[in-house]
Design an enzyme around this catalytic site. Structure first.
Site, short mmCIF file in Angstrom:
data_model
loop_
_atom_site.label_atom_id
_atom_site.label_comp_id
_atom_site.label_asym_id
_atom_site.label_seq_id
_atom_site.Cartn_x
_atom_site.Cartn_y
_atom_site.Cartn_z
N HIS A 1 4.02 7.08 3.87
CA HIS A 1 4.83 5.90 3.67
C HIS A 1 4.19 5.05 2.79
CE1 HIS A 1 2.02 4.19 6.83
NE2 HIS A 1 2.32 3.07 6.27
N HIS B 1 0.87 -1.35 0.00
CA HIS B 1 -0.06 -0.08 0.04
C HIS B 1 1.02 1.31 -0.03
CE1 HIS B 1 0.45 -0.84 4.38
NE2 HIS B 1 0.60 0.28 4.55
N GLU C 1 7.64 0.90 5.10
CA GLU C 1 7.18 -0.25 6.03
C GLU C 1 7.14 -1.49 5.18
OE1 GLU C 1 2.84 0.12 6.23
OE2 GLU C 1 2.83 -1.19 8.02
CO CO Z 1 1.04 1.37 6.35
#
Ligand code: CO
Length: 134
Positions: free
Chosen positions: A79, A7, A130
């Site tokens: 992020h 994502h 991440e």
């Molecule tokens: Co995230």
């Protein structure tokens, strides 16, 4: 090591307004809002054919995205999240390369119920990164 883009996360001050924009202007289908109290954010996921957008709104006064929104009052990309097969193996390899893992260095359970880690933006092209175990 690096796998699919899981994502892209966008931090916003008003998550309901942001979700409505994606739903009404872009025709996206959106998830329910979930409060992730251990991460200090509320999330709504937008499912796209090839990835997801994670909308983030601060939850609580010491939310980790408060500062970001002070610097970016209109919201912005916060992020990106890549999948890895084995998060501990990925972490150990990155530490060996000199990358910095944020927090305790131990994976936390993320928004999808899977272990996640965050890597320092200075080590990854100015982008908070991440990793999520696939
Ligand atoms: Co995230």
């Amino acid at each position: 090591m690096i796998g699919r883009l899981n994502h892209v996360a966008i931090a916003v001050k008003d998550i309901d307004a942001a979700a409505a924009t994606y739903q009404n202007s872009l025709g996206a289908s959106i998830s329910e809002k979930v409060e992730q109290s251990e991460h200090g954010v509320s999330t709504i996921f937008i499912e796209l054919p090839n990835t997801k957008i994670e909308l983030l709104e601060p939850l609580g006064e010491d939310s980790p995205i408060n500062k970001f929104l002070e610097r970016n009052p209109d919201g912005g990309i916060h992020h990106i999240c890549y999948e890895v097969d084995d998060i501990l193996k990925a972490r150990d390899q990155l530490l060996k390369e000199g990358a910095r893992v944020l927090g305790s260095g131990e994976p936390k359970i993320g928004a999808h119920g899977k272990p996640v880690l965050f890597l320092h933006p200075k080590d990854f092209c100015g982008t908070l990164t991440e990793l999520e175990e696939a």
